[in-house]
Design a protein around this motif. Structure first.
Motif, mmCIF file in Angstrom:
data_model
loop_
_atom_site.group_PDB
_atom_site.id
_atom_site.type_symbol
_atom_site.label_atom_id
_atom_site.label_comp_id
_atom_site.label_asym_id
_atom_site.label_seq_id
_atom_site.Cartn_x
_atom_site.Cartn_y
_atom_site.Cartn_z
ATOM 1 N N PRO A 13 5.592 16.239 36.226
ATOM 2 C CA PRO A 13 6.640 17.046 36.844
ATOM 3 C C PRO A 13 6.077 17.854 38.008
ATOM 4 N N PRO A 14 6.855 18.040 39.069
ATOM 5 C CA PRO A 14 6.360 18.826 40.206
ATOM 6 C C PRO A 14 5.805 20.180 39.804
ATOM 7 N N ALA A 15 6.452 20.836 38.842
ATOM 8 C CA ALA A 15 5.960 22.151 38.416
ATOM 9 C C ALA A 15 4.573 22.043 37.800
ATOM 10 N N ALA A 16 4.333 20.972 37.051
ATOM 11 C CA ALA A 16 3.020 20.772 36.443
ATOM 12 C C ALA A 16 1.987 20.421 37.502
ATOM 13 N N TYR A 17 2.391 19.631 38.493
ATOM 14 C CA TYR A 17 1.469 19.250 39.573
ATOM 15 C C TYR A 17 0.979 20.494 40.301
ATOM 16 N N LYS A 18 1.897 21.370 40.641
ATOM 17 C CA LYS A 18 1.521 22.593 41.357
ATOM 18 C C LYS A 18 0.653 23.498 40.480
ATOM 19 N N HIS A 19 0.895 23.437 39.182
ATOM 20 C CA HIS A 19 0.143 24.272 38.248
ATOM 21 C C HIS A 19 -1.301 23.782 38.107
ATOM 22 N N HIS A 20 -1.509 22.466 38.185
ATOM 23 C CA HIS A 20 -2.806 21.878 37.875
ATOM 24 C C HIS A 20 -3.733 21.723 39.074
ATOM 25 N N PHE A 21 -3.190 21.288 40.212
ATOM 26 C CA PHE A 21 -4.048 20.738 41.255
ATOM 27 C C PHE A 21 -3.946 21.477 42.584
ATOM 28 N N ALA A 22 -5.060 21.491 43.277
ATOM 29 C CA ALA A 22 -5.102 21.942 44.671
ATOM 30 C C ALA A 22 -5.772 20.843 45.476
ATOM 31 N N LEU A 23 -5.179 20.481 46.597
ATOM 32 C CA LEU A 23 -5.731 19.399 47.399
ATOM 33 C C LEU A 23 -6.976 19.871 48.149
ATOM 34 N N LYS B 282 -9.932 10.635 41.651
ATOM 35 C CA LYS B 282 -10.908 11.657 42.043
ATOM 36 C C LYS B 282 -10.234 12.978 42.430
ATOM 37 N N VAL B 283 -8.919 12.951 42.620
ATOM 38 C CA VAL B 283 -8.218 14.212 42.886
ATOM 39 C C VAL B 283 -8.446 15.118 41.678
ATOM 40 N N PRO B 284 -8.973 16.319 41.887
ATOM 41 C CA PRO B 284 -9.342 17.171 40.758
ATOM 42 C C PRO B 284 -8.210 17.341 39.738
ATOM 43 N N GLY B 285 -8.506 17.017 38.495
ATOM 44 C CA GLY B 285 -7.558 17.206 37.414
ATOM 45 C C GLY B 285 -6.742 15.983 37.048
ATOM 46 N N VAL B 286 -6.634 14.992 37.935
ATOM 47 C CA VAL B 286 -5.749 13.853 37.694
ATOM 48 C C VAL B 286 -6.240 13.010 36.520
#
Length: 317
Positions: free
Chosen positions: A132-142, A262-266
């Motif tokens: 979910p977009p909310a989870a994506y924003k919560h977990h990862f920073a590009l 390799k995207v952090p957290g994925v």
């Protein structure tokens, strides 16, 4: 390839291109592409599922490939793409469908699935799992200099791409996205500069394939493709706690060498099983040596995985 037919459907004020193969009474599958792809990326899978008795449908999103661009490409949204998918299925009188998606097409697919669960028999995604977009924003920073972050900036990719012809841009992106390293540029470097002109194409991607993609991007340009996925907000599917559960049987196929892991957290999000909070009926398969384009790189293997999934879930259609 000659067996794949093409038609244009007038939906939502636009003429959208749809490639298809298979008989109309057969169980239907809709294939949703990512970037820099168009319908053609699914050529191997479409033929395989049609030979197995299914009907395969692969649209070009609005502004991609042979489909009309929206009137205002810089305002195109994920919502538009989802609405178009619903309209295409309605026009083709398809009430239930298997959904196959890759890359940002996964976000289109899951948005469609959550909003129209009654229409979905099963889901196969390549390269990424639902978040979910909310989870994506919560977990990862590009990371700084990552191509996604660079292309979110209006004008940045346009200026970068504009230094080259369209064929070179598509070539460079395919080379970059086929690597296991994340495409990250230095502060004073552009994304296109990450590929040396002498770098060969991946062995599984031919000059004919490149010419096909290039011809279609010559027609469409990159304006809509840069808006969606890079600059458009994903659909609002609720908070982490409130997002609806995806009930349909689901399979995720991921190349072990896909840079997206390799995207952090994925990778942790998928391997830890956290994704199953949202998609409980999920099977995840990792393909050794597989890249971001695992379905083009190892078509026979991916086709067999998809066909096995379909065979196990025919009852849901």
């Amino acid at each position: 390839m000659d067996k794949i037919s093409h038609r244009f459907l007038q939906v939502n004020g636009l003429k959208l291109h749809v490639a298809e193969i298979g008989s109309e009474p057969a169980p239907a599958m809709i294939f949703l592409h990512g970037f820099p792809e168009i319908w053609y990326t699914w050529r191997h899978q479409m033929i395989a599922v049609a030979n197995a008795g299914f009907r395969a449908i692969a649209p070009d999103y609005r502004g991609y490939g042979l489909s009309d661009p929206p009137a205002e490409p810089d305002k195109a949204s994920y919502d538009d793409f989802v609405i178009d998918i619903v309209s295409i299925l309605d026009r083709l009188a398809i009430s239930k469908v298997f959904v196959i998606a890759k890359d940002f097409g996964v976000w289109v697919a899951y948005s469609f699935v959550i909003l129209h669960q009654e229409k979905v028999a099963g889901i196969v995604t390549l390269g990424t799992a639902f978040m979910p977009p909310a989870a994506y924003k919560h977990h990862f920073a590009l990371p700084e200099g990552f191509y996604v972050a660079r292309w979110q900036e209006p004008g940045r990719a346009e200026n970068d791409f504009g230094r080259f012809d369209v064929k070179t841009v598509v070539r460079n992106i395919y080379i970059l996205f086929s690597r296991s390293e994340m495409p990250i540029a230095d502060e004073n470097q552009e994304i296109m500069d990450l590929v040396e002109p002498s770098t060969p194409l991946p062995s599984w991607f031919t000059e004919e394939d490149l010419a096909t993609y290039a011809a279609l991007y010559e027609k469409s340009g990159f304006q809509t493709a840069l808006q969606v996925p890079y600059r458009s907000s994903r659909l609002n599917l609720g908070s982490i706690e409130q997002v609806p559960i995806v009930k349909a049987p689901t399979m995720v196929i991921i190349g072990e060498e896909d840079y997206a892991l390799k995207v952090p957290g994925v990778d942790e999000y998928i391997r830890s099983g956290e994704v199953k909070k949202y998609v409980p009926n999920l099977e995840t398969i990792y393909v050794p040596n597989g890249s971001h384009f695992v379905h083009e790189q190892f078509p026979d293997h991916v086709n067999q995985l998809i066909l096995t999934f379909l065979d196990h879930n025919k009852y849901a259609y």
